[in-house]
Design a protein around this motif. Structure first.
Motif, short mmCIF file in Angstrom:
data_model
loop_
_atom_site.label_atom_id
_atom_site.label_comp_id
_atom_site.label_asym_id
_atom_site.label_seq_id
_atom_site.Cartn_x
_atom_site.Cartn_y
_atom_site.Cartn_z
N PRO A 133 42.22 41.60 43.34
CA PRO A 133 41.23 41.95 44.37
C PRO A 133 40.39 40.77 44.85
O PRO A 133 39.97 40.74 46.01
CB PRO A 133 40.34 42.99 43.68
CG PRO A 133 41.16 43.54 42.58
CD PRO A 133 42.06 42.44 42.15
N PHE A 134 40.16 39.79 43.97
CA PHE A 134 39.39 38.62 44.39
C PHE A 134 40.19 37.78 45.39
O PHE A 134 39.63 37.23 46.34
CB PHE A 134 38.98 37.78 43.18
CG PHE A 134 37.82 38.36 42.41
CD1 PHE A 134 36.53 38.20 42.86
CD2 PHE A 134 38.04 39.06 41.25
CE1 PHE A 134 35.46 38.73 42.18
CE2 PHE A 134 36.98 39.61 40.54
CZ PHE A 134 35.69 39.44 41.01
N PHE A 135 41.51 37.65 45.18
CA PHE A 135 42.34 36.93 46.15
C PHE A 135 42.33 37.66 47.50
O PHE A 135 42.24 37.03 48.55
CB PHE A 135 43.78 36.80 45.64
CG PHE A 135 43.99 35.67 44.68
CD1 PHE A 135 43.80 34.36 45.07
CD2 PHE A 135 44.39 35.92 43.37
CE1 PHE A 135 43.99 33.31 44.18
CE2 PHE A 135 44.58 34.89 42.48
CZ PHE A 135 44.38 33.58 42.89
N ILE A 136 42.42 38.99 47.47
CA ILE A 136 42.43 39.78 48.71
C ILE A 136 41.09 39.65 49.44
O ILE A 136 41.05 39.42 50.66
CB ILE A 136 42.76 41.25 48.40
CG1 ILE A 136 44.21 41.36 47.90
CG2 ILE A 136 42.56 42.12 49.62
CD1 ILE A 136 44.56 42.72 47.34
N ALA A 137 39.98 39.77 48.72
CA ALA A 137 38.66 39.65 49.34
C ALA A 137 38.44 38.25 49.90
O ALA A 137 37.82 38.08 50.95
CB ALA A 137 37.58 39.99 48.33
N SER A 138 38.96 37.25 49.20
CA SER A 138 38.82 35.87 49.67
C SER A 138 39.53 35.67 51.01
O SER A 138 38.98 35.05 51.92
CB SER A 138 39.39 34.91 48.63
OG SER A 138 39.46 33.62 49.13
N MET A 194 40.18 33.57 36.67
CA MET A 194 40.62 34.79 35.97
C MET A 194 42.12 34.79 35.74
O MET A 194 42.59 35.20 34.68
CB MET A 194 40.20 36.02 36.77
CG MET A 194 38.72 36.29 36.73
SD MET A 194 38.23 37.73 37.68
CE MET A 194 38.83 39.03 36.61
N LEU A 195 42.89 34.30 36.71
CA LEU A 195 44.34 34.24 36.55
C LEU A 195 44.72 33.25 35.46
O LEU A 195 45.57 33.54 34.61
CB LEU A 195 45.00 33.86 37.88
CG LEU A 195 46.52 33.86 37.90
CD1 LEU A 195 47.05 35.27 37.70
CD2 LEU A 195 47.02 33.30 39.22
N GLY A 196 44.08 32.09 35.45
CA GLY A 196 44.35 31.10 34.41
C GLY A 196 43.92 31.58 33.03
O GLY A 196 44.63 31.37 32.03
N GLY A 197 42.76 32.22 32.95
CA GLY A 197 42.29 32.75 31.68
C GLY A 197 43.20 33.85 31.15
O GLY A 197 43.49 33.92 29.95
N ASN A 226 34.20 30.73 46.89
CA ASN A 226 33.75 31.17 45.58
C ASN A 226 34.64 32.27 45.01
O ASN A 226 34.96 32.26 43.81
CB ASN A 226 32.30 31.66 45.64
CG ASN A 226 31.32 30.53 45.86
OD1 ASN A 226 31.62 29.38 45.60
ND2 ASN A 226 30.15 30.87 46.36
N GLN A 227 35.06 33.20 45.85
CA GLN A 227 35.93 34.26 45.38
C GLN A 227 37.30 33.73 44.97
O GLN A 227 37.88 34.19 43.99
CB GLN A 227 36.09 35.33 46.47
CG GLN A 227 34.88 36.19 46.64
CD GLN A 227 34.98 37.11 47.83
OE1 GLN A 227 35.71 36.85 48.78
NE2 GLN A 227 34.25 38.22 47.78
N LYS A 228 37.80 32.76 45.72
CA LYS A 228 39.09 32.19 45.36
C LYS A 228 38.99 31.42 44.04
O LYS A 228 39.90 31.47 43.21
CB LYS A 228 39.59 31.26 46.46
CG LYS A 228 41.04 30.80 46.23
CD LYS A 228 41.60 30.14 47.44
CE LYS A 228 42.04 31.24 48.37
NZ LYS A 228 42.95 30.81 49.40
N LYS A 229 37.87 30.74 43.83
CA LYS A 229 37.66 30.02 42.57
C LYS A 229 37.62 31.00 41.39
O LYS A 229 38.25 30.76 40.36
CB LYS A 229 36.36 29.23 42.64
CG LYS A 229 36.14 28.31 41.45
CD LYS A 229 34.78 27.63 41.48
CE LYS A 229 34.62 26.73 42.67
NZ LYS A 229 33.34 26.00 42.68
#
Length: 138
Positions: free
Chosen positions: A94-99, A43-46, A35-38
């Motif tokens: 941070p979402f990529f790192i937490a994932s 967010m990166l695409g947006g 879910n975090q990676k999604k």
């Protein structure tokens, strides 16, 4: 009264040994990681879309001609889109790192109770034995 209390205590103690909370936590960590990676990719695409939209918007008419450069009518809108996009792209890190941290937690060593079949007084019975489990997700 004593037999009811004894029966109740046996029922509670049986349920205590049959719970496998650690195995469920590993699956939860893996689901949380996905879910975090999604969210990070969205967010990166947006953010990329916002930056590109800010670049595509035309300059418009010249409002003020200055010595260092001209000010155009749509400069505020363009800079707003671009700065918002950059903020979204930076917020995805941070979402990529937490994932990745949650994925590593899911692939760690865990201890849980395994149910094995044993011979007891001439019949087969189930017994719970603590076991070490190493999970590696590919």
């Amino acid at each position: 009264m004593k037999s009811i209390t004894l029966l109740l205590m046996m029922t509670i103690s049986t349920n205590l040994f049959s719970q496998q909370t650690i195995a469920a936590k590993n699956a939860d960590y893996l689901k949380k990681s996905k879910n975090q990676k999604k969210v990070a990719w969205i967010m990166l695409g947006g953010g990329t879309t916002f930056v590109l939209t800010g670049m595509i918007i035309p300059h418009g008419e010249v409002v003020h001609a200055g010595f260092l450069g001209d000010d155009y009518k749509n400069d505020g809108i363009r800079s707003s889109f671009q700065s918002t996009g950059i903020i979204f792209m930076l917020a995805s890190i941070p979402f990529f790192i937490a994932s990745s941290k949650n994925k590593k937690k899911a692939a760690s060593v865990s201890i849980n109770n395994e149910k094995i079949q044993t011979l007891q007084k001439g019949s087969f019975a189930y017994k719970f034995v603590p076991a070490v489990r190493l999970t590696i997700r590919l």
